[in-house]
Design an enzyme around this catalytic site. Structure first.
Site, mmCIF file in Angstrom:
data_model
loop_
_atom_site.group_PDB
_atom_site.id
_atom_site.type_symbol
_atom_site.label_atom_id
_atom_site.label_comp_id
_atom_site.label_asym_id
_atom_site.label_seq_id
_atom_site.Cartn_x
_atom_site.Cartn_y
_atom_site.Cartn_z
ATOM 1 N N SER A 133 34.132 109.993 -38.498
ATOM 2 C CA SER A 133 35.390 109.981 -39.245
ATOM 3 C C SER A 133 35.234 109.085 -40.456
ATOM 4 O O SER A 133 34.407 108.157 -40.458
ATOM 5 C CB SER A 133 36.520 109.461 -38.350
ATOM 6 O OG SER A 133 37.685 109.170 -39.105
ATOM 7 N N TYR A 142 39.753 103.698 -31.856
ATOM 8 C CA TYR A 142 39.245 104.928 -32.459
ATOM 9 C C TYR A 142 38.242 104.593 -33.562
ATOM 10 O O TYR A 142 37.154 105.176 -33.621
ATOM 11 C CB TYR A 142 40.421 105.733 -33.012
ATOM 12 C CG TYR A 142 40.022 106.979 -33.760
ATOM 13 C CD1 TYR A 142 39.712 108.155 -33.063
ATOM 14 C CD2 TYR A 142 39.966 107.015 -35.148
ATOM 15 C CE1 TYR A 142 39.347 109.305 -33.743
ATOM 16 C CE2 TYR A 142 39.606 108.157 -35.831
ATOM 17 C CZ TYR A 142 39.300 109.300 -35.130
ATOM 18 O OH TYR A 142 38.943 110.439 -35.800
#
Length: 256
Positions: free
Chosen positions: A142, A155
């Site tokens: 990401s 995350y």
């Protein structure tokens, strides 16, 4: 008709029931391609598999939780040689609306799914690739891996770990003919994205993300980061002094 480079390809996609995963499955589905699709939701997985079969691909679907590491390893080692492995399965967690800490069970799940299971998938498929001196592994990280967002600490940690892991693998395995790519998307329209707190600039559709990913994989880019200019902005956060980067994030609406 399949593209010449697609004929006979054997492709594995984990998390094929997610927005990006299902879009990638459909992007690669065509006659001559064998797809091994994984997902936790049996109903969604069946629907994605049927769509890909309608596009001409041979499809094998496997419904399991990647946190069942023994079952995951047994399944992967029984698949035989694979040409492309897209490690896409992932989950998210975030702090509460009043700044409450993430529940520890959620933290464990994020790390087990996003990082440990991704590493296990890689570990399981590598021996066959190394034996024949070819193959490609794509790890879906990401843009949040560049600098941790205060609202999603676990995350970001998992995706930063996956980014570093993929970059290390590329340096290790490239000379053996094995391509390793780190995929770093920005915001892609999905239920998981919608649940994340904070603004979502330059939001992409899953189909746009799948096209960008396939384009980058075909060119063997080390980092497939998009969309511009969000990828440039997140990279700058990583090189700026941390206090400055944090002030920018708070100003943009990502503060706790």
């Amino acid at each position: 008709m399949p593209a010449p480079d697609d004929e006979g390809r054997r492709i594995l996609i984990t998390g094929a029931t997610s927005a990006i995963g299902s879009a990638l499955a459909e992007a690669y589905a065509c006659p001559g391609v064998t797809l091994h699709l994984h997902g936790r939701d049996a109903g969604k997985l069946g629907a994605v598999a049927e769509c890909c079969r309608a596009l001409g691909a041979t499809v094998y679907a496997r419904n399991l939780d990647v946190r069942d590491f023994a079952a995951l390893h047994d399944w992967l080692t029984g698949l035989g040689p694979l040409d492309l492995v897209i490690v896409n399965a992932g989950v998210n967690s975030h702090i509460g609306p009043a700044g409450e800490a993430e529940a520890w069970a959620e933290v464990e799940a994020v790390l087990e799914v996003n990082l440990k299971a991704a590493m296990l998938v890689t570990h399981a498929v590598l021996p066959a690739m190394r034996a024949r001196g070819s193959g490609q592994i794509a790890l879906v990280s990401s843009l949040a891996a560049y600098f941790g967002l205060p609202v999603t600490p676990s995350y970001c940690a998992s995706k930063a770990g996956l980014k570093a892991y993929g970059e290390a693998l590329r340096g290790w395995l490239g000379r053996e003919g094995i391509r390793v790519n780190v995929i770093m998307p920005g915001y892609v329209k999905s239920p998981m994205c919608a649940a994340m707190p904070g603004p979502k600039p330059f939001l992409l559709s899953p189909e746009q993300a799948a096209r960008a990913i396939r384009h980058g994989l075909e060119r063997n880019r080390a980092r497939i980061s998009f969309p511009f200019p969000l990828n440039l902005g997140t990279w700058f956060l990583a090189v700026l002094p941390a206090p400055v980067a944090l002030r920018i994030l708070r100003w943009l609406g990502y503060g706790a």
